[in-house]
Design a protein around this motif. Structure first.
Motif, short mmCIF file in Angstrom:
data_model
loop_
_atom_site.label_atom_id
_atom_site.label_comp_id
_atom_site.label_asym_id
_atom_site.label_seq_id
_atom_site.Cartn_x
_atom_site.Cartn_y
_atom_site.Cartn_z
N ILE A 58 0.85 -1.21 0.00
CA ILE A 58 0.00 0.00 0.00
C ILE A 58 0.88 1.25 0.00
CG2 ILE A 58 -1.64 1.35 1.38
CD1 ILE A 58 -2.84 -1.38 2.27
N VAL A 59 1.94 1.23 0.82
CA VAL A 59 2.86 2.38 0.86
C VAL A 59 3.52 2.58 -0.50
CG1 VAL A 59 4.99 3.27 1.89
CG2 VAL A 59 3.27 2.19 3.34
N CYS A 378 11.62 8.52 -0.32
CA CYS A 378 11.34 9.70 0.51
C CYS A 378 11.43 10.98 -0.32
CB CYS A 378 12.33 9.79 1.68
SG CYS A 378 12.03 8.59 3.00
N ILE A 379 12.44 11.06 -1.19
CA ILE A 379 12.61 12.24 -2.04
C ILE A 379 11.41 12.40 -2.98
CG2 ILE A 379 13.94 13.13 -4.00
CD1 ILE A 379 15.24 13.79 -1.35
N ILE A 380 10.92 11.27 -3.52
CA ILE A 380 9.73 11.32 -4.39
C ILE A 380 8.56 11.94 -3.65
CG2 ILE A 380 7.99 9.90 -5.56
CD1 ILE A 380 10.32 7.94 -6.25
N LEU A 381 8.33 11.48 -2.40
CA LEU A 381 7.20 11.97 -1.60
C LEU A 381 7.34 13.45 -1.26
CD1 LEU A 381 6.89 8.85 0.72
CD2 LEU A 381 5.16 9.60 -0.93
N ASN A 410 1.24 11.33 1.89
CA ASN A 410 2.68 11.57 1.81
C ASN A 410 3.33 11.44 3.19
OD1 ASN A 410 1.31 13.18 -0.40
ND2 ASN A 410 3.42 13.43 -1.07
N VAL A 411 2.72 12.09 4.17
CA VAL A 411 3.26 12.11 5.53
C VAL A 411 3.27 10.70 6.13
CG1 VAL A 411 2.91 12.99 7.88
CG2 VAL A 411 2.58 14.50 5.91
N LEU A 412 2.17 9.96 5.97
CA LEU A 412 2.08 8.60 6.51
C LEU A 412 3.12 7.69 5.86
CD1 LEU A 412 -1.80 8.16 6.74
CD2 LEU A 412 -0.19 8.37 8.64
N ALA A 413 3.29 7.81 4.55
CA ALA A 413 4.27 6.99 3.84
C ALA A 413 5.69 7.34 4.30
CB ALA A 413 4.14 7.18 2.33
N LEU A 414 5.98 8.62 4.51
CA LEU A 414 7.30 9.04 4.99
C LEU A 414 7.58 8.48 6.38
CD1 LEU A 414 7.33 12.75 3.77
CD2 LEU A 414 9.01 10.99 3.13
N LEU A 419 10.40 4.40 9.85
CA LEU A 419 10.30 3.23 10.72
C LEU A 419 11.14 2.07 10.18
CD1 LEU A 419 8.97 1.53 13.01
CD2 LEU A 419 7.11 1.03 11.40
N VAL A 420 11.10 1.84 8.87
CA VAL A 420 11.88 0.76 8.26
C VAL A 420 13.38 0.98 8.49
CG1 VAL A 420 12.49 -0.40 6.10
CG2 VAL A 420 10.12 0.23 6.54
N VAL A 421 13.84 2.22 8.35
CA VAL A 421 15.26 2.54 8.58
C VAL A 421 15.63 2.26 10.03
CG1 VAL A 421 16.97 4.39 8.63
CG2 VAL A 421 15.39 4.23 6.71
N VAL A 422 14.79 2.66 10.96
CA VAL A 422 15.05 2.42 12.39
C VAL A 422 15.14 0.92 12.67
CG1 VAL A 422 14.07 2.62 14.72
CG2 VAL A 422 13.99 4.58 13.16
N LEU A 423 14.28 0.13 12.01
CA LEU A 423 14.24 -1.31 12.24
C LEU A 423 15.50 -2.02 11.74
CD1 LEU A 423 10.50 -1.96 11.34
CD2 LEU A 423 11.53 -2.23 13.60
N LEU A 424 16.25 -1.38 10.84
CA LEU A 424 17.51 -1.96 10.37
C LEU A 424 18.50 -2.17 11.52
CD1 LEU A 424 18.14 0.11 7.10
CD2 LEU A 424 17.47 -2.29 7.23
#
Length: 467
Positions: A58-59, A378-381, A410-414, A419-424
């Motif tokens: 969805i994102v 992120c840049i696209i958004l 846009n904000v929700l997707a960002l 969150l994905v980066v933090v989970l790394l």
């Protein structure tokens, strides 16, 4: 800025037909991760992995709608790099263009090494570097001849993957409902909840699987890179983008639904492809060979896309004075031959890696590539948000193809991508990306400062000559 964009549109040949764009979009969402890497993701999240793919899908859909709206406003080969420069600033275009180039070079190195491994399944005596070199040479030459040949390669690579997944889903459903291939005893769907429930590792298991899920979607943004060479972008791009979500649901969620219904999730150990296990259960003796061939085409597809996109990104950067001018020229075939050649030469490092790469490097590579993809998304958004603001202020024309729910989507997707980066950081193999990324962006900062210094010196020389 406008001049650069205009030059891009004039120099490159619009040789990609609608069927090419559709299959490039589809091929971009189906990677090696589904055929081989899905078992590891299943161990992390259990049957709830399907939920992770739906959320991630969805994102991705909203990211692609944002990219589609920007592409309708200006369909150029530089795509998100061009939009970043126009709506965020020159530094954003520089960072995004070079990061996307780096992402595909890193991914291409992994895929070119993988090709050598897959060919050894049939030819174990052949040195691993030989098929890797042949594959790289093949996709390089195809990209050099014409953009349409790249499109044909991607079309058939994607078709092989699609047919394989549809065969798995179709025969798997027959086993689930009728017992075909299982002594006439229907399997049903109980395996999805009979082994410690649908969420065996809780919500945290779903969250930790998101890095692998988002890496699987890496490449879907290639639709944007093809914009400058699509024959009819106003028709083909919206059509391809709108179909992304349901394709993800069918191919990823559908395949995982069948696999985890046929096998308890805790029997998928991560060492064997779930696709091979499923086809073997159906009674196909050559299952391992078939899936090896499919995975080989998936790796070739990724390498093909890597050479294509890196060449185009260097071309777009050179058009804006952010890369050596030599990359901004096209050949008689209207392809950015210099950018393609340099990218292919750097990918040769992938051939050398066959001698020195331990298994962990593939986890490292996917993590680094995921960070590159997340930066691009992120840049696209953000560029889309700035574009919408410019439309409201009457500075640019509105596009007919609009992203639904903006700016909130846009904000929700960002937030999701952050969150994905933090989970790394929660896995030692993926954590390396958080060490590599700052070093890469520091190097980019130095590179950008040098280009700006060079431009200032050039301007000063021009003014001095004018006097």
């Amino acid at each position: 800025m406008a001049n650069a964009s205009q030059t891009t549109k004039e120099d490159l040949r619009r040789g990609l037909k609608e069927r090419h764009i559709q299959l490039i979009a589809l091929g971009g969402t189906i990677g090696v991760g589904l055929f081989l890497g899905s078992a590891k993701a299943i161990q992390t999240a259990g049957p709830a992995l399907m939920l992770a793919y739906v959320i991630g899908g969805i994102v991705i859909f909203y990211i692609m709608r944002a990219l589609g709206e920007l592409a309708m406003y200006r369909p150029v080969s530089g795509s998100f790099s061009t939009y970043a420069e126009e709506f965020i600033g020159p530094w954003a275009g520089f960072f995004t263009g070079w990061t996307y180039w780096f992402m595909w070079v890193v991914t291409g190195m992994a895929e070119i090494t993988a090709v050598g491994l897959y060919v050894q399944f049939w030819l174990p005596s052949v040195p691993q570097w030989v098929p890797a070199l042949v594959a790289l040479a093949g996709v390089y030459v195809a990209n050099l001849i014409a953009v349409r040949l790249y499109g044909e390669f991607e079309f058939w690579f994607a078709m092989i993957k699609v047919v394989t997944i549809l065969a798995l889903i179709g025969t798997g459903l027959l086993m689930i409902f009728t017992g075909f291939g299982n002594a006439g005893e229907s399997v049903g769907f109980s395996n999805l909840w009979s082994h410690q429930g649908f969420f065996p590792h809780g919500i945290m298991g779903v969250l930790l699987a998101l890095q692998m899920v988002m890496f699987a979607y890496l490449g879907v943004e290639l639709i944007g890179v093809t914009a400058g060479e699509a024959e009819n972008p106003e028709k083909t791009l919206p059509s391809a983008i709108n179909k992304v979500l349901w394709r993800i649901l069918i191919f990823y969620v559908g395949a995982l639904l069948v696999i985890m219904s046929l096998y308890p999730w805790n029997q998928l150990d991560g060492k064997h492809s779930p696709f091979v296990m499923t086809f073997e259960k159906i009674g196909i003796p050559a299952a391992a060979g078939i899936i090896n061939f499919v995975v080989l085409t998936a790796a070739l597809s990724s390498c093909n896309s890597g050479v294509f996109s890196t060449g185009r990104m260097l071309y777009a950067l050179a058009q804006k004075g952010q890369a050596p001018a030599i990359f901004g020229r096209v050949s008689k075939q209207k392809v950015p031959a210099n950018g393609l050649t340099v990218s292919a030469l750097i990918l040769l490092i992938g051939v050398l890696l066959n001698y020195v790469v331990p298994e962990q490097v593939f986890a490292y590579v996917t993590s680094v590539a995921t960070v590159g993809a997340i930066w691009t998304w992120c840049i696209i958004l953000v560029a889309h948000l700035r574009y919408r603001k410019a439309v409201q202020e009457g500075r640019v024309p509105p596009a007919s193809f609009r992203m639904p729910g903006a700016p909130w989507t846009n904000v929700l997707a960002l937030l999701f991508l952050v969150l994905v980066v933090v989970l790394l950081a929660f896995d030692k193999d993926t954590r390396v990306a958080l060490y590599v990324a700052p070093v890469w962006f520091i190097l980019l900062g130095i590179g950008y400062a040098l280009t700006q210094k060079g431009k200032s010196a050039q301007t000063a020389d021009t003014k001095a000559s004018a006097r």
